[in-house]
Design a protein around this motif. Structure first.
Motif, PDB file in Angstrom:
ATOM      1  N   UNK A  34      40.533  -6.426  -7.814  1.00  0.00           N
ATOM      2  CA  UNK A  34      40.634  -5.352  -6.819  1.00  0.00           C
ATOM      3  C   UNK A  34      40.839  -5.934  -5.421  1.00  0.00           C
ATOM      4  N   UNK A  35      41.439  -5.145  -4.559  1.00  0.00           N
ATOM      5  CA  UNK A  35      41.704  -5.588  -3.194  1.00  0.00           C
ATOM      6  C   UNK A  35      40.408  -5.843  -2.432  1.00  0.00           C
ATOM      7  N   UNK A  36      39.402  -4.991  -2.659  1.00  0.00           N
ATOM      8  CA  UNK A  36      38.152  -5.130  -1.929  1.00  0.00           C
ATOM      9  C   UNK A  36      37.439  -6.429  -2.245  1.00  0.00           C
ATOM     10  N   UNK A  37      37.362  -6.783  -3.521  1.00  0.00           N
ATOM     11  CA  UNK A  37      36.696  -8.025  -3.906  1.00  0.00           C
ATOM     12  C   UNK A  37      37.508  -9.221  -3.423  1.00  0.00           C
ATOM     13  N   UNK A  38      38.840  -9.135  -3.509  1.00  0.00           N
ATOM     14  CA  UNK A  38      39.657 -10.234  -3.000  1.00  0.00           C
ATOM     15  C   UNK A  38      39.418 -10.440  -1.498  1.00  0.00           C
ATOM     16  N   UNK A  90      33.272  -6.811  -9.574  1.00  0.00           N
ATOM     17  CA  UNK A  90      34.284  -5.960 -10.209  1.00  0.00           C
ATOM     18  C   UNK A  90      33.638  -4.974 -11.179  1.00  0.00           C
ATOM     19  N   UNK A  91      32.635  -5.432 -11.925  1.00  0.00           N
ATOM     20  CA  UNK A  91      31.903  -4.524 -12.825  1.00  0.00           C
ATOM     21  C   UNK A  91      31.328  -3.334 -12.064  1.00  0.00           C
ATOM     22  N   UNK A  92      30.782  -3.609 -10.877  1.00  0.00           N
ATOM     23  CA  UNK A  92      30.085  -2.573 -10.118  1.00  0.00           C
ATOM     24  C   UNK A  92      31.028  -1.525  -9.534  1.00  0.00           C
ATOM     25  N   UNK A  93      32.320  -1.848  -9.411  1.00  0.00           N
ATOM     26  CA  UNK A  93      33.312  -0.901  -8.894  1.00  0.00           C
ATOM     27  C   UNK A  93      32.876  -0.345  -7.531  1.00  0.00           C
ATOM     28  N   UNK A  96      34.495   1.740  -0.517  1.00  0.00           N
ATOM     29  CA  UNK A  96      34.121   1.950   0.883  1.00  0.00           C
ATOM     30  C   UNK A  96      33.194   3.156   1.024  1.00  0.00           C
ATOM     31  N   UNK A  97      32.153   2.977   1.829  1.00  0.00           N
ATOM     32  CA  UNK A  97      31.203   4.059   2.067  1.00  0.00           C
ATOM     33  C   UNK A  97      30.016   4.077   1.128  1.00  0.00           C
ATOM     34  N   UNK A  98      30.036   3.272   0.081  1.00  0.00           N
ATOM     35  CA  UNK A  98      28.923   3.249  -0.862  1.00  0.00           C
ATOM     36  C   UNK A  98      27.634   2.729  -0.218  1.00  0.00           C
ATOM     37  N   UNK A  99      26.516   3.291  -0.663  1.00  0.00           N
ATOM     38  CA  UNK A  99      25.192   2.763  -0.338  1.00  0.00           C
ATOM     39  C   UNK A  99      24.750   1.917  -1.532  1.00  0.00           C
ATOM     40  N   UNK A 100      24.428   0.657  -1.275  1.00  0.00           N
ATOM     41  CA  UNK A 100      24.220  -0.311  -2.359  1.00  0.00           C
ATOM     42  C   UNK A 100      22.881  -1.012  -2.184  1.00  0.00           C
ATOM     43  N   UNK A 101      22.164  -1.165  -3.286  1.00  0.00           N
ATOM     44  CA  UNK A 101      20.952  -1.990  -3.338  1.00  0.00           C
ATOM     45  C   UNK A 101      21.240  -3.222  -4.167  1.00  0.00           C
ATOM     46  N   UNK A 102      20.983  -4.387  -3.601  1.00  0.00           N
ATOM     47  CA  UNK A 102      21.046  -5.643  -4.344  1.00  0.00           C
ATOM     48  C   UNK A 102      19.624  -6.128  -4.566  1.00  0.00           C
ATOM     49  N   UNK A 203      25.508  -9.139 -18.666  1.00  0.00           N
ATOM     50  CA  UNK A 203      25.606  -8.367 -17.442  1.00  0.00           C
ATOM     51  C   UNK A 203      26.257  -7.036 -17.806  1.00  0.00           C
ATOM     52  N   UNK A 204      25.490  -5.964 -17.678  1.00  0.00           N
ATOM     53  CA  UNK A 204      25.917  -4.650 -18.155  1.00  0.00           C
ATOM     54  C   UNK A 204      25.962  -3.671 -16.994  1.00  0.00           C
ATOM     55  N   UNK A 205      27.032  -2.902 -16.899  1.00  0.00           N
ATOM     56  CA  UNK A 205      27.074  -1.783 -15.968  1.00  0.00           C
ATOM     57  C   UNK A 205      26.741  -0.514 -16.730  1.00  0.00           C
ATOM     58  N   UNK A 206      25.749   0.216 -16.224  1.00  0.00           N
ATOM     59  CA  UNK A 206      25.210   1.399 -16.883  1.00  0.00           C
ATOM     60  C   UNK A 206      25.435   2.625 -16.010  1.00  0.00           C
TER      61      UNK A 206
END
Length: 407
Positions: A34-38, A90-93, A96-102, A203-206
């Motif tokens: 994806x462009x964002x990850x690149x 990339x798994x997390x997809x 822009x604008x997402x609220x993310x917890x790591x 590593x699983x995306x749920x």
């Protein structure tokens, strides 16, 4: 995962050149799509987050930079290899604008997430270790990503102060999915987590599906393990002093002492006819055996022992009934030195039975699942009745019941 330091950095290899080469390689391999990850990989200066390591190590696509070890020398914090970070992002997809917890902070990954979600998004990175959060804070400030919220806390509880989250990324090995993560997720949110099931991690995306979480992708991955309330240690059973060990993700057999003499018995071999090339991956076999076999465990053996000859001396799929055991094995095929045949070695009074059972499951995998899409993982709340679980291996955890269903 490698933790050695690469030292042959030349003056011509600037961080900018190394960053560009790393990103180009991951694009060519299809790990970045994806462009964002690149953009994140081309922008974030990884070397700032690991000043103790040479720049070449920071940008080696397969190298993990260990940033902290415990008193036994075991890694408890690290900056993951770029290859792992790329496929998890990339798994997390992320959008822009997402609220993310790591959960599990190195700073590097949080900076890349912030780059992807942009100024209209929000990133919170949380860790239980103040040394780690202090390091992340310094790195984020030094690279211009100080808008990231750095929180000291136990990942088991998530971060209610900044919830809800469109995405939760867990960058430490987890044994379970605690309720806080689900409760702090938006209606259409996802959790990407390296989840350990019967000793095998993916590593699983749920994604939410009613009161369940259903997998939408799964990749092989290994991480340092979660600390704090969510920690879960495997149970280790040593045989013949410390030459052979059996690691159980759940409880070991109730009469495990009967296994003590199993390795003194004659070895029984059962070969399957299923072969594998020298460099051909077969990671789905380990997961299939973990989901198919009763008494499943992981066998490890010292490099000099002649008691066993496992397929992998560090983590070899095995099974036991409490008095006997069998493990996965490989042997060379005589007409091609680069091709090996899968089989099983058994020990103890029921050696033949266990070896035959393990070998048969290898054949089932070879026939039905070797080239398939892999299983679906469904996370049900603890207490879900059996009749509501559907088909597949059921793994009971503290907070959840997990089903592994193969097509």
């Amino acid at each position: 995962m490698p933790d050695t330091v690469e030292t042959d950095v030349t003056s011509a290899d600037t961080p900018e050149q190394l960053r560009s080469a790393m990103t180009d390689k991951l694009l060519a391999e299809g790990k970045i799509t994806s462009d964002g990850v690149e953009r994140a990989f081309r922008t974030v200066p990884r070397e700032v987050f690991v000043p103790e390591a040479p720049a070449r190590q920071a940008y080696d696509v397969d190298d993990v930079v260990i940033t902290k070890r415990n008193g036994y020398g075991v890694a408890i914090s690290s900056v993951s290899a770029p290859r792992i970070q790329a496929f998890m992002l990339e798994q997390a997809d992320l959008q822009p604008g997402h609220h993310v917890l790591e959960i599990g902070s190195s700073g590097t990954n949080a900076a890349m997430i912030a780059e992807i979600v942009g100024d209209k998004g929000e990133v919170t990175t949380l860790d239980i270790d103040q040394d780690v959060t202090d390091r992340a804070t310094r790195g984020l400030a030094g690279t211009g990503y100080d808008r990231v919220n750095v929180v000291l806390g136990d990942g088991e509880q998530g971060c209610a102060d900044h919830a809800p989250f469109d995405r939760i990324l867990v960058t430490v090995g987890a044994w379970d999915i605690p309720p806080a993560w689900v409760n702090q997720l938006t209606e259409h949110g996802t959790i990407t987590v390296p989840l350990r099931m019967r000793g095998v991690s993916r590593s699983i995306t749920l994604r939410r599906d009613g009161d369940r979480l259903v997998s939408v992708s799964a990749e092989m991955a290994g991480f340092v393990r979660m600390q704090g309330e969510g920690a879960h240690e495997e149970q280790l059973l040593l045989l013949h002093g410390k030459e052979v060990g059996l690691r159980f993700d759940e409880e070991p057999p109730t009469h495990a002492d009967k296994l003590t003499g199993a390795l003194d018995t004659a070895r029984v071999e059962e070969w399957t006819g299923a072969t594998v090339g020298q460099t051909e991956p077969f990671d789905s076999l380990h997961l299939w055996l973990a989901s198919a076999l009763p008494g499943f465990c992981m066998l490890s053996a010292t490099s000099d022992t002649k008691l066993v000859a496992p397929q992998n001396r560090t983590a070899c799929p095995a099974m036991t009934d409490g008095s006997s055991l069998a493990h996965l094995a490989l042997r060379k095929v005589s007409d091609d030195p680069r091709t090996f045949e899968f089989g099983a070695h058994g020990y103890g009074p029921e050696a033949a039975k266990l070896a035959a059972e393990l070998a048969e499951q290898v054949r089932v995998w070879d026939r039905s699942h070797r080239s398939g899409p892999g299983p679906q993982f469904t996370i049900h709340p603890a207490g879900t009745p059996d009749e509501q679980l559907g088909e597949g291996r059921v793994i009971d955890k503290r907070h959840t019941r997990i089903t592994i269903s193969w097509p």
